[in-house]
Motif scaffolding. Structure first.
Motif, PDB file in Angstrom:
ATOM      1  N   SER A   1       0.826  -1.215   0.000  1.00  0.00           N
ATOM      2  CA  SER A   1       0.000   0.000   0.000  1.00  0.00           C
ATOM      3  C   SER A   1       0.860   1.265   0.000  1.00  0.00           C
ATOM      4  N   ILE A   2       2.034   1.191   0.591  1.00  0.00           N
ATOM      5  CA  ILE A   2       2.956   2.342   0.546  1.00  0.00           C
ATOM      6  C   ILE A   2       3.404   2.582  -0.891  1.00  0.00           C
ATOM      7  N   ARG A   3       3.708   1.529  -1.586  1.00  0.00           N
ATOM      8  CA  ARG A   3       4.094   1.672  -3.001  1.00  0.00           C
ATOM      9  C   ARG A   3       2.944   2.286  -3.802  1.00  0.00           C
ATOM     10  N   GLN A   4       1.725   1.857  -3.510  1.00  0.00           N
ATOM     11  CA  GLN A   4       0.549   2.415  -4.179  1.00  0.00           C
ATOM     12  C   GLN A   4       0.404   3.910  -3.854  1.00  0.00           C
ATOM     13  N   LEU A   5       0.614   4.258  -2.594  1.00  0.00           N
ATOM     14  CA  LEU A   5       0.562   5.659  -2.176  1.00  0.00           C
ATOM     15  C   LEU A   5       1.590   6.482  -2.946  1.00  0.00           C
ATOM     16  N   VAL A   6       2.823   6.023  -2.957  1.00  0.00           N
ATOM     17  CA  VAL A   6       3.905   6.758  -3.610  1.00  0.00           C
ATOM     18  C   VAL A   6       3.650   6.872  -5.118  1.00  0.00           C
ATOM     19  N   ASP A   7       3.267   5.785  -5.757  1.00  0.00           N
ATOM     20  CA  ASP A   7       3.002   5.820  -7.197  1.00  0.00           C
ATOM     21  C   ASP A   7       1.863   6.778  -7.531  1.00  0.00           C
ATOM     22  N   THR A   8       0.782   6.698  -6.774  1.00  0.00           N
ATOM     23  CA  THR A   8      -0.380   7.555  -7.024  1.00  0.00           C
ATOM     24  C   THR A   8      -0.046   9.010  -6.759  1.00  0.00           C
ATOM     25  N   PHE A   9       0.624   9.270  -5.639  1.00  0.00           N
ATOM     26  CA  PHE A   9       0.971  10.639  -5.289  1.00  0.00           C
ATOM     27  C   PHE A   9       1.874  11.272  -6.336  1.00  0.00           C
ATOM     28  N   TYR A  10       2.936  10.592  -6.714  1.00  0.00           N
ATOM     29  CA  TYR A  10       3.861  11.194  -7.672  1.00  0.00           C
ATOM     30  C   TYR A  10       3.280  11.276  -9.077  1.00  0.00           C
ATOM     31  N   ALA A  11       2.356  10.409  -9.423  1.00  0.00           N
ATOM     32  CA  ALA A  11       1.639  10.575 -10.701  1.00  0.00           C
ATOM     33  C   ALA A  11       0.833  11.873 -10.655  1.00  0.00           C
ATOM     34  N   ARG A  12       0.225  12.148  -9.523  1.00  0.00           N
ATOM     35  CA  ARG A  12      -0.540  13.384  -9.366  1.00  0.00           C
ATOM     36  C   ARG A  12       0.386  14.600  -9.354  1.00  0.00           C
ATOM     37  N   VAL A  13       1.534  14.482  -8.696  1.00  0.00           N
ATOM     38  CA  VAL A  13       2.512  15.583  -8.677  1.00  0.00           C
ATOM     39  C   VAL A  13       2.954  15.902 -10.102  1.00  0.00           C
ATOM     40  N   ARG A  14       3.248  14.877 -10.864  1.00  0.00           N
ATOM     41  CA  ARG A  14       3.748  15.080 -12.228  1.00  0.00           C
ATOM     42  C   ARG A  14       2.693  15.699 -13.133  1.00  0.00           C
ATOM     43  N   ALA A  15       1.419  15.530 -12.790  1.00  0.00           N
ATOM     44  CA  ALA A  15       0.334  16.107 -13.580  1.00  0.00           C
ATOM     45  C   ALA A  15      -0.120  17.465 -13.041  1.00  0.00           C
ATOM     46  N   ASP A  16       0.443  17.882 -11.931  1.00  0.00           N
ATOM     47  CA  ASP A  16       0.004  19.102 -11.250  1.00  0.00           C
ATOM     48  C   ASP A  16       0.723  20.332 -11.802  1.00  0.00           C
ATOM     49  N   ALA A  17      -0.054  21.356 -12.133  1.00  0.00           N
ATOM     50  CA  ALA A  17       0.510  22.567 -12.748  1.00  0.00           C
ATOM     51  C   ALA A  17       1.491  23.293 -11.828  1.00  0.00           C
ATOM     52  N   MET A  18       1.272  23.287 -10.527  1.00  0.00           N
ATOM     53  CA  MET A  18       2.159  23.996  -9.611  1.00  0.00           C
ATOM     54  C   MET A  18       3.382  23.168  -9.233  1.00  0.00           C
ATOM     55  N   LEU A  19       3.187  21.902  -8.946  1.00  0.00           N
ATOM     56  CA  LEU A  19       4.276  21.078  -8.424  1.00  0.00           C
ATOM     57  C   LEU A  19       5.138  20.430  -9.500  1.00  0.00           C
ATOM     58  N   SER A  20       4.560  20.113 -10.620  1.00  0.00           N
ATOM     59  CA  SER A  20       5.310  19.434 -11.663  1.00  0.00           C
ATOM     60  C   SER A  20       6.584  20.173 -12.069  1.00  0.00           C
ATOM     61  N   PRO A  21       6.545  21.476 -12.303  1.00  0.00           N
ATOM     62  CA  PRO A  21       7.789  22.157 -12.694  1.00  0.00           C
ATOM     63  C   PRO A  21       8.905  22.048 -11.648  1.00  0.00           C
ATOM     64  N   VAL A  22       8.543  22.098 -10.372  1.00  0.00           N
ATOM     65  CA  VAL A  22       9.543  22.002  -9.304  1.00  0.00           C
ATOM     66  C   VAL A  22      10.209  20.634  -9.333  1.00  0.00           C
ATOM     67  N   PHE A  23       9.413  19.588  -9.444  1.00  0.00           N
ATOM     68  CA  PHE A  23       9.940  18.236  -9.429  1.00  0.00           C
ATOM     69  C   PHE A  23      10.662  17.898 -10.730  1.00  0.00           C
ATOM     70  N   GLU A  24      10.082  18.310 -11.844  1.00  0.00           N
ATOM     71  CA  GLU A  24      10.677  17.981 -13.140  1.00  0.00           C
ATOM     72  C   GLU A  24      12.030  18.649 -13.334  1.00  0.00           C
ATOM     73  N   GLU A  25      12.225  19.803 -12.704  1.00  0.00           N
ATOM     74  CA  GLU A  25      13.511  20.488 -12.833  1.00  0.00           C
ATOM     75  C   GLU A  25      14.658  19.589 -12.384  1.00  0.00           C
ATOM     76  N   LYS A  26      14.438  18.802 -11.350  1.00  0.00           N
ATOM     77  CA  LYS A  26      15.491  17.928 -10.819  1.00  0.00           C
ATOM     78  C   LYS A  26      15.346  16.469 -11.251  1.00  0.00           C
ATOM     79  N   LEU A  27      14.124  16.048 -11.577  1.00  0.00           N
ATOM     80  CA  LEU A  27      13.901  14.619 -11.782  1.00  0.00           C
ATOM     81  C   LEU A  27      13.585  14.213 -13.218  1.00  0.00           C
TER      82      LEU A  27
END
Length: 118
Positions: free
Chosen positions: A10-36
């Motif tokens: 379930s932790i893996r599911q949490l992490v996968d779901t959360f970061y999929a949402r981060v990567r699709a998020d207009a505010m957070l995606s640029p911050v994360f994508e800059e490094k990742l």
């Protein structure tokens, strides 16, 4: 102690779901994508290990989360607020309202610590 619903799976599911949402998020995606950008495949196992360590007390995670994040630029309070809101929604979706309390407490502590550093 973590509720029974919090497992390595379930932790893996949490992490996968959360970061999929981060990567699709207009505010957070640029911050994360800059490094990742191009490095997500290497980053995700570290996130599984980190959350397994903090939620279950098991696993092999080692590292300094604080120093890794302090090198990031352009992060403001609004990013932390939004990150927590998205994490809360994801944790509730995965664990339910009651069982999400444990990961939410950890996330709030992490966000507070990092905010102090910025």
């Amino acid at each position: 102690m973590a509720p029974d619903s919090i497992t390595e799976v379930s932790i893996r599911q949490l992490v996968d779901t959360f970061y999929a949402r981060v990567r699709a998020d207009a505010m957070l995606s640029p911050v994360f994508e800059e490094k990742l950008a191009g490095k997500w495949d290497m980053h995700m196992p570290r996130m599984y290990a980190f959350w397994t360590k903090v939620l279950l007390g098991t696993g092999e995670f080692q590292g300094n989360v604080f120093s890794k994040h302090m090198i990031l630029t352009g992060i403001e309070q609004r990013h932390f607020v939004h990150w927590l809101r998205l994490f809360k929604m994801t944790a509730i979706d995965i664990f339910g309202v009651e069982d999400a309390a444990v990961p939410l407490l950890v996330a709030e502590r992490i966000a507070a610590s990092l905010q102090l550093g910025y």
